[in-house]
Design a protein around this motif. Structure first.
Motif, PDB file in Angstrom:
ATOM      1  N   ALA A 168       0.846  -1.196   0.000  1.00  0.00           N
ATOM      2  CA  ALA A 168       0.000   0.000   0.000  1.00  0.00           C
ATOM      3  C   ALA A 168       0.872   1.233   0.000  1.00  0.00           C
ATOM      4  O   ALA A 168       1.965   1.237   0.570  1.00  0.00           O
ATOM      5  CB  ALA A 168      -0.914   0.005   1.213  1.00  0.00           C
ATOM      6  N   VAL A 169       0.379   2.272  -0.660  1.00  0.00           N
ATOM      7  CA  VAL A 169       1.022   3.582  -0.616  1.00  0.00           C
ATOM      8  C   VAL A 169       0.010   4.565  -0.055  1.00  0.00           C
ATOM      9  O   VAL A 169      -1.139   4.608  -0.505  1.00  0.00           O
ATOM     10  CB  VAL A 169       1.474   4.049  -2.020  1.00  0.00           C
ATOM     11  CG1 VAL A 169       1.987   5.488  -1.954  1.00  0.00           C
ATOM     12  CG2 VAL A 169       2.543   3.124  -2.577  1.00  0.00           C
ATOM     13  N   ILE A 170       0.436   5.321   0.937  1.00  0.00           N
ATOM     14  CA  ILE A 170      -0.413   6.371   1.491  1.00  0.00           C
ATOM     15  C   ILE A 170       0.287   7.689   1.226  1.00  0.00           C
ATOM     16  O   ILE A 170       1.420   7.893   1.678  1.00  0.00           O
ATOM     17  CB  ILE A 170      -0.584   6.201   3.024  1.00  0.00           C
ATOM     18  CG1 ILE A 170      -1.189   4.834   3.348  1.00  0.00           C
ATOM     19  CG2 ILE A 170      -1.422   7.335   3.608  1.00  0.00           C
ATOM     20  CD1 ILE A 170      -1.034   4.435   4.815  1.00  0.00           C
ATOM     21  N   ALA A 171      -0.361   8.573   0.470  1.00  0.00           N
ATOM     22  CA  ALA A 171       0.181   9.925   0.304  1.00  0.00           C
ATOM     23  C   ALA A 171      -0.725  10.870   1.075  1.00  0.00           C
ATOM     24  O   ALA A 171      -1.944  10.808   0.942  1.00  0.00           O
ATOM     25  CB  ALA A 171       0.232  10.314  -1.169  1.00  0.00           C
ATOM     26  N   ALA A 172      -0.120  11.699   1.922  1.00  0.00           N
ATOM     27  CA  ALA A 172      -0.939  12.547   2.792  1.00  0.00           C
ATOM     28  C   ALA A 172      -0.372  13.955   2.862  1.00  0.00           C
ATOM     29  O   ALA A 172       0.835  14.158   2.864  1.00  0.00           O
ATOM     30  CB  ALA A 172      -0.999  11.942   4.192  1.00  0.00           C
ATOM     31  N   ASP A 173      -1.278  14.914   2.926  1.00  0.00           N
ATOM     32  CA  ASP A 173      -0.919  16.309   3.161  1.00  0.00           C
ATOM     33  C   ASP A 173      -1.658  16.739   4.427  1.00  0.00           C
ATOM     34  O   ASP A 173      -2.878  16.897   4.416  1.00  0.00           O
ATOM     35  CB  ASP A 173      -1.336  17.153   1.948  1.00  0.00           C
ATOM     36  CG  ASP A 173      -1.176  18.651   2.191  1.00  0.00           C
ATOM     37  OD1 ASP A 173      -0.841  19.065   3.328  1.00  0.00           O
ATOM     38  OD2 ASP A 173      -1.404  19.420   1.228  1.00  0.00           O
ATOM     39  N   ALA A 174      -0.892  16.862   5.516  1.00  0.00           N
ATOM     40  CA  ALA A 174      -1.480  17.255   6.808  1.00  0.00           C
ATOM     41  C   ALA A 174      -1.024  18.663   7.180  1.00  0.00           C
ATOM     42  O   ALA A 174      -0.912  19.005   8.350  1.00  0.00           O
ATOM     43  CB  ALA A 174      -1.087  16.255   7.894  1.00  0.00           C
TER      44      ALA A 174
END
Lengths: 727, 177
Positions: free
Chosen positions: A609-615
């Motif tokens: 799995a790849v999780i790309a996040a902008d927090a």
């Protein structure tokens, strides 16, 4: 000019409420937010250390003590870094400024020439110096936050945004007594409760005298259908509790619905139905389904999820001591101040006569048995004055009585024009309440023990949450730009199974439906599902996480498949993506899943799995990655395996064999990519992967097999029945 | 109508066989000889936590399903929640508290710290002990061997990959030494 104070600071403006310089050149930082395993103590300590120019090792975090910590209500909704974090940043900046002024006077040096290193203040040209601790000399600040001091700008941060070692793990990896079950007080005794076999049972008889005669038994408390026992030692209390169980007689009044009927129950039962506009429910009539004339594509689909458990690895527990009409309570409640009021209401006490102190238990993220165990312990403590009672639930107590994440039905319908633009969008969410926490209110209560007392306090009537993205309607409003949408929440007030808040509330089910449906629409119209999403996204930050996740997933897939494909002919491989912005205002997340379906056994195996996040601004990057990945794995477990089972008698998921969760051999590799925006505010992220994960898995299964799974969990029998239907 | 609950906390306590009669039992815990007088039906978990003050083995399920209580008994993995005192007479027992030697942490503890390999950490003791035994038997375990070794350890927070990485890191450290 003074700025508006962060809300938590405006409510608790005294600097002394937050900060205390201790004797041994350490600083105690106090917060109303509590550690659930999410690493919040570390993130908040980093913010404080940054503003005060202290090493992280000098900071002790004290949290969730109702007598000394700021009141910050609940630790919930992915709001701690935004809420407590911004308060701590401001209060620390103001403390630093105050200390610098004191130092300037003491050292007879200009304010602007002072240098601070790890709490030591120095005037370089004269080499005179002092420390925060000398300046404070054990005094209090006696100051209120003014908002007149600006915190450091993000581009000067040295500690915030860097990888650190979590401050609480050393104790946990060396076997120190850190959890609620490890608490040990002088003269402490042990408690257990005996719950009825099911929701609909009442206690007829217990043979309490037989139990009282058992070795070490100090008290047998029977109040209606509430039964508990206290004994000197843990072995004695277990023996007494099991004897109680063997001797108790129960009667059953009524039957639970059949589990296979639960989704029909939700859609056919009377409900409070409200339109949701821009994430907010409005008290207006429910409009008719929106349709366009001459739609090129019209599609409707129904998605469902079952009841899910929090399933913390450590069952709930609490310590309570009753002395001179007052209670001390050590609890792993997510809202020490809130549970204090709710317990006071049941026990007819003044809240200020209950002192609640937060102590950690195993993580689970949501409203599990913590609050119920707290009241159980208080009731048992009242039966043995002056003796602290350590009350522990068994695994079965937790599995059978915790409030579950509600079953949901999501009905979607949309129209597309000839260019693949969505021209009409309908989303109906059906669910029991997601908000069953004990909150002091009227003569009703949300505690099990309060329901079971001889003079019971009934469960409150479920009311529709009206807050922005507040309950079942969380993330029911898609983040896509859509010209016409009709979004409805249907709260079914009658709830045969006990429900409350699990991680993400309605977002898990709603995003599962929306992001599965976006795939279905794209495939029906012959469009690429990712391009189709991008076509309907306007926010560049959203577009960036989607593209970043896809690029990284593609590279990983090339790498992984090269190894895997050759060696298994029974495997069908698939890839899926899903996107959501949590509450449409918090962390942006795109999840890509690569999986294989075993075509003989119909088992789904996650590969990568790849999780790309902008927090926004990242405080603790490793902590954030840990949360995003942990949320992914919990959500994958819900999606692939989990379902609370019951029959007409009661809950039958009573241990880990009857409620299996994802195990180590089933865990895929996971890459987390953080798109850092130090110039932007931090965005809540602890629950942000729950929704996209489920749909990414569903979309990947479709990619692998051409079968669309719409009913969670995706067990092999669901794939088989989908295959049979598709013929 | 009488309904019997399934899966009571501890079946052993349902019987009267262990109701009386203390017995003196001897075993070695983390290298120290211990002798205690105890009901022979008492599970090891309660002996360690309540009699010996070792709280790293944790109660999770009471039925060998979650691994939070795992310890090493005579060089083999043991579930402290179901092993009873009488089964342990003369045994050598190792818990997380015994991993550090003379105040310096075990390579696994160091690796777990370096990787921040937990969220809540409730499951960590059982996992570290399982990993300690694994590394004694297999100095260079693959990812899937580590996953298989931990099949009996549940983690609800989703820290699995960090845990696997920490064990790989510890194995590397050991191979360098």
């Amino acid at each position: 000019m003074s700025k508006e104070l962060p809300a938590a600071l405006a409510q608790n403006p005294d600097l002394d409420r937050w900060l205390c310089f201790d004797e041994h050149e350490t600083l105690t930082l106090r917060t109303g937010k509590v550690e659930l395993g999410q690493g919040i103590k570390t993130a908040l300590a980093m913010i404080c250390a940054e503003e005060l120019d202290l090493d992280l090792s000098r900071i002790r975090v004290q949290s969730g003590d109702t007598e000394v910590c700021p009141n910050e209500f609940m630790t919930a909704g992915s709001m701690s870094v935004e809420g407590s974090g911004s308060a701590i940043r401001q209060v620390s900046a103001e403390a630093r400024h105050y200390l610098m002024r004191l130092a300037a006077d003491l050292l007879n040096a200009p304010f602007d020439e002072l240098v601070i290193e790890n709490g030591h203040v120095r005037h370089p040209s004269t080499n005179r110096s002092t420390t925060y601790w000398e300046l404070m000399a054990g005094r209090r600040f006696d100051l209120q936050a003014s908002g007149e001091i600006s915190p450091k700008s993000a581009d000067t941060h040295q500690l915030v945004g860097t990888r650190v070692q979590r401050i609480d793990l050393y104790a946990k990896f060396t076997g120190q007594p850190v959890f609620i079950q490890d608490q040990n007080f002088p003269r402490m005794v042990h408690g257990r409760i005996l719950r009825p076999p099911g929701y609909l049972h009442t206690l007829q008889s217990l043979a309490a005298d037989t139990i009282r005669a058992m070795p070490g038994v100090l008290s047998v408390l029977v109040d209606g259908s509430f039964a508990g026992v206290v004994a000197e030692t843990e072995m004695q209390v277990i023996a007494a509790r099991n004897k109680m169980q063997a001797l108790a007689n129960w009667s059953r009044n009524g039957l639970l619905p059949k589990p296979e009927d639960i989704h029909d129950f939700l859609t056919s039962h009377v409900s409070v139905s409200l339109p949701v506009v821009d994430g907010m429910p409005v008290e207006e009539p429910v409009p008719a389904i929106i349709q366009t004339e001459a739609a090129a594509v019209r599609l409707a689909a129904t998605y469902t999820k079952p009841f899910h458990m929090h399933g913390a690895i450590g069952p709930s527990a609490a310590v309570a001591e009753w002395r001179e009409g007052k209670l001390k309570l050590w609890s792993h409640s997510q809202g020490p101040m809130v549970v204090r009021g709710a317990i006071a209401q049941v026990l007819k006490m003044r809240p200020e006569d209950i002192h609640v102190m937060h102590v950690e238990n195993a993580g689970c993220y949501g409203h599990n048995g913590a609050d119920d165990a707290a009241l159980d312990a208080c009731m048992l403590a009242q039966s043995v004055p002056d003796r602290p009672v350590l009350l522990k639930w068994s695994r079965e107590d937790e599995h059978a009585w915790e409030p579950y994440g509600p079953a949901m039905v999501l009905k979607l319908q949309a129209d597309l024009d000839g260019n693949g633009n969505i021209t009409a969008w309908n989303h109906d969410t059906y669910s029991n309440t997601h908000m069953g926490r004990p909150i002091p209110f009227g003569s009703v209560s949300n505690f099990i023990a309060a329901w079971h007392k001889a003079e019971p306090m009934p469960k409150p009537e479920a009311r529709p949450g009206m807050a922005l993205h507040g309950g079942m309607h969380r993330n029911s409003d898609p983040y896509y730009t859509l010209p016409r949408k009709r979004i409805i929440k249907h709260l079914v007030q009658e709830a045969p199974i006990r429900t409350s808040s699990t991680r993400g509330l309605g977002a898990y089910g709603n995003v599962f439906a929306i992001e599965s449906f976006m795939d279905e629409l794209a495939h029906t119209a012959g469009l690429d599902p990712v391009e189709f999403r991008l076509q309907h996204l306007q926010d560049q930050r959203a577009i960036d996480v989607v593209k970043t996740s896809m690029d990284a997933a593609l590279k990983a897939r090339r790498r992984n498949r090269a190894d895997a494909k050759a060696n298994d002919k029974r495997a069908a491989y698939g890839h899926g993506m899903a996107f959501a912005r949590y509450k449409n205002s918090k962390c942006y997340v795109a999840v890509c899943v690569d999986l294989m379906v075993n075509t003989e056994t119909s088992e789904i195996k996650l590969i990568h799995a790849v999780i790309a996040a902008d927090a926004g601004q990242v405080i603790d990057p490793d902590g954030l990655s840990n949360q995003l990945e942990g949320g992914f794995i919990q959500s994958a477990s819900w999606t692939l395996k989990e379902q609370v089972n019951f029959d007409e008698n009661g809950i039958t998921s009573r241990d880990w064999e009857t409620y299996p969760i994802l195990t180590f051999p089933e865990i895929p590799t996971v890459d987390v990519i953080l798109l850092d925006h130090p110039e932007e505010p931090s965005l809540g992220s602890g629950e942000a992967t729950q929704g996209p994960t489920s749909a990414a898995i569903a979309n990947a299964v479709f990619d692998a097999t051409g079968l669309r799974l719409r009913d969670i969990p995706f067990t092999p029998d669901k794939l088989v029945s989908a295959a049979l239907k598709s013929r | 109508m009488a309904i019997k609950l399934i899966f009571p906390e501890h079946q052993f306590a349902m019987t009267d066989a262990h109701a009386g009669g203390l017995k003196e039992l001897k075993f070695v815990v983390n290298g120290k000889s211990r002798a205690i007088r105890i009901d022979p039906g008492t599970p090891l978990l309660y002996i360690l936590r309540n009699e010996l003050g070792l709280c790293s083995p944790r109660y999770g399920c009471g039925s060998e399903q979650c691994g939070a209580c795992k310890v090493i008994v005579d060089g083999k993995m043991g579930f402290a929640c179901t092993l009873t005192a009488e089964e342990l007479d003369g045994c050598d027992i190792r818990t997380l508290e015994g991993l550090a030697v003379d105040g310096s942490l075990h390579v696994l503890q160091q690796a777990f710290l370096a990787e921040n390999a937990a969220q809540c950490g409730y499951c960590a003791s059982g996992i570290i002990m399982t990993a300690a035994l694994l590394l004694e038997e297999n100095q260079a375990p693959s990812r899937s061997e580590i996953q298989q070794a931990l099949v009996g350890n549940l983690c609800r927070c989703g820290a699995h990959n960090r845990i696997i990485q920490a064990i790989q890191r510890a194995a590397q450290e050991l191979s360098i030494e």
